[in-house]
Scaffold this active site. Structure first.
Site, PDB file in Angstrom:
ATOM      1  N   GLU A  91     -10.305   1.560   4.662  1.00  0.00           N
ATOM      2  CA  GLU A  91     -10.676   2.953   4.419  1.00  0.00           C
ATOM      3  C   GLU A  91     -10.726   3.164   2.914  1.00  0.00           C
ATOM      4  O   GLU A  91      -9.899   2.629   2.169  1.00  0.00           O
ATOM      5  CB  GLU A  91      -9.653   3.906   5.041  1.00  0.00           C
ATOM      6  CG  GLU A  91      -9.856   5.372   4.718  1.00  0.00           C
ATOM      7  CD  GLU A  91      -8.758   6.271   5.281  1.00  0.00           C
ATOM      8  OE1 GLU A  91      -8.185   5.923   6.325  1.00  0.00           O
ATOM      9  OE2 GLU A  91      -8.461   7.310   4.660  1.00  0.00           O
ATOM     10  N   GLU A 145      -9.151  13.372  -1.646  1.00  0.00           N
ATOM     11  CA  GLU A 145      -8.313  14.106  -0.691  1.00  0.00           C
ATOM     12  C   GLU A 145      -7.574  15.187  -1.475  1.00  0.00           C
ATOM     13  O   GLU A 145      -7.138  14.968  -2.611  1.00  0.00           O
ATOM     14  CB  GLU A 145      -7.322  13.186   0.009  1.00  0.00           C
ATOM     15  CG  GLU A 145      -7.931  12.326   1.088  1.00  0.00           C
ATOM     16  CD  GLU A 145      -6.860  11.584   1.877  1.00  0.00           C
ATOM     17  OE1 GLU A 145      -6.565  11.983   3.024  1.00  0.00           O
ATOM     18  OE2 GLU A 145      -6.315  10.607   1.323  1.00  0.00           O
TER      19      GLU A 145
END
Length: 466
Positions: free
Chosen positions: A343, A348
């Protein structure tokens, strides 16, 4: 007027290497056998030309505070820093969470100050920290001043490193103006004694590399996202990360208006959930193998929001060992497609921690379960009021995450196999706004007064090297 782009397309079977046709290192043999699962169309966008790691460029000073000269994995030479301060020097036997643990094994403890002579201009500064002792969260807290202004407020290393000690924490501040020929840095204690392990000072520069746009969405239309470019995940609450929202395909939650993609979360009873939101992706329409992605976005504010711009493997079973054929791997407790196949997080952000944006990679060798997650953070002000460009540059040798052109996290291919580098096959982009979940609620319960709340996307652009 819509822009035209060049696309390279092929069809691959999930579980079969796509990237092998595009110059894989044949000396690196996968350590597991893969299983062919379902047919999945792949729209492959790829870069075959090697390109430089921005993280190691334009650096004017890098220093290993308290320690000896050090050669970093990403090609940067650090000066020895034992003599730059009279503060006590501490040492740690080992550090987790970094490919360059030697940079964090020495540190200065106390109210550190330094002044560096520099030509006038604009600079980015990366601070290297690690909590060296079993200090409780909240017992070592300090501010970081740059040129007399608080740029990093309330640094609590252990608290910011998921409660872990002896684990690397990198924080970057960007676009610091030097007008008088000096850059001044000071650590001021709020509780306990500050510690610092290293500094990187980089001249802020526009990217000089030659990129060619090969896929984009400028959102210059109205209604649902272009179905030739985007697909939805429609999921119940709690499917992944204990997230509280239901993901829907309704225009209420995902739409294009006024030249922007809107992902909007609501507090409402829907499909056994208390909140709704949206999650869309480019699987099968834009699957990148090496290159660059830029996403210009404005992020939501409010406790409970968890917005993300990130990438998952287009073949999630590439390095899985325990998955059954066609198993729904996302949220699965038995299928190890994650973290095995990797990933990449371009951005974020959680609403209870407004001034930090995070970049991260996940893989079997280094993820949060074993205290070895590789990540960095950048000080980000006004992300809910202004648009910023969140980027990743990905080559066979490195992944570097940037914000507004400032590189603040890099991860290097160690050439030890798929467990540390599953990033050798195509990935697709995901845009989502989660509500709650393990991280979204980490700062307290969801604040229901914030709804409806939006993430806005101005554009998404994929590039390869020309």
């Amino acid at each position: 007027m819509k822009k035209t782009v060049t696309r390279v397309c092929l069809v691959a079977a999930l579980g079969v290497s796509v990237s092998a046709c595009f110059g894989d290192n044949q000396n690196q043999t996968p350590e597991v056998e893969t299983t062919v699962h379902a047919e999945q169309p792949i729209n492959l966008l790829t870069t075959k030309v090697p390109f430089a790691n921005r993280f190691a460029q334009d650096v004017v000073w890098a220093v290993n505070l308290g320690g000896q000269a050090y050669s970093a994995s990403y090609g940067l030479e650090f000066e020895q820093g034992a003599a730059v301060s009279s503060l006590p020097i501490g040492e740690v036997d080992s550090i987790l969470g970094s490919q360059d643990s030697g940079l964090y094994q020495t540190y200065f403890e106390g109210e550190f100050e330094i002044s560096r002579v520099l030509p006038n201009g604009t600079y980015d500064v990366t601070f290297l920290f690690a909590e060296p002792e079993e200090t409780a969260v909240g017992d070592r807290v300090f501010d970081v001043y740059v040129n007399g202004k608080v740029e990093l407020e309330g640094i609590d290393i252990r608290g910011m490193r998921d409660g872990k000690v002896k684990s690397a924490l990198d924080k970057t501040v960007q676009k610091i103006a030097v007008n008088n020929g000096r850059l001044d840095i000071k650590l001021a204690a709020l509780k306990g004694k500050p510690v610092i392990s290293g500094l990187i000072i980089r001249r802020y520069q526009n990217d000089s590399q030659q990129w060619q746009m090969v896929w984009n969405d400028e959102f210059d239309y109205i209604g649902q996202p272009d179905p030739s470019k985007w697909s939805y995940n429609e999921w119940p609450a709690r499917k992944v990360n204990d997230e509280d929202q239901v993901y829907t395909s309704r225009e209420k939650n995902v739409r294009v208006e006024n030249g922007k993609l809107i992902i909007e979360a609501h507090k409402e009873q829907y499909d056994n959930g208390e909140y709704t939101s949206g999650r869309i992706h480019t699987l099968g329409t834009a699957d990148l193998l090496y290159g660059r992605i830029d996403v210009r976005a404005k992020l939501p504010a409010g406790r409970g929001t968890w917005s993300a711009i990130w990438m998952l493997p287009s073949d999630p079973y590439k390095y899985s060992i325990t998955c059954k054929p066609n198993e729904d791997w996302q949220g699965s407790q038995t299928c190890d497609a994650w973290p095995n196949s990797g990933e990449i997080d371009l951005m974020e952000h959680v609403g209870f921690d407004m001034h930090n944006v995070h970049g991260t990679v996940h893989n079997k060798a280094y993820y949060w379960i074993n205290w070895e997650q590789r990540k960095g953070a950048i000080n980000a002000r006004n992300v809910d009021e202004e648009f910023h460009v969140y980027s990743v540059e990905w080559s066979p040798e490195h992944i570097t995450v940037l914000m507004d052109g400032t590189p603040y996290f890099t991860y290097i291919n160690e050439h030890t196999g798929w467990r540390a580098w599953p990033f050798d096959h195509p990935y697709h982009l995901i845009l989502n706004l989660a509500i709650g979940g393990m991280w979204g609620r980490a700062g307290g319960p969801i604040d229901d007064s914030i709804f409806p709340v939006q993430m806005e996307i101005d554009y998404v652009r994929f590039f390869t090297q020309s």
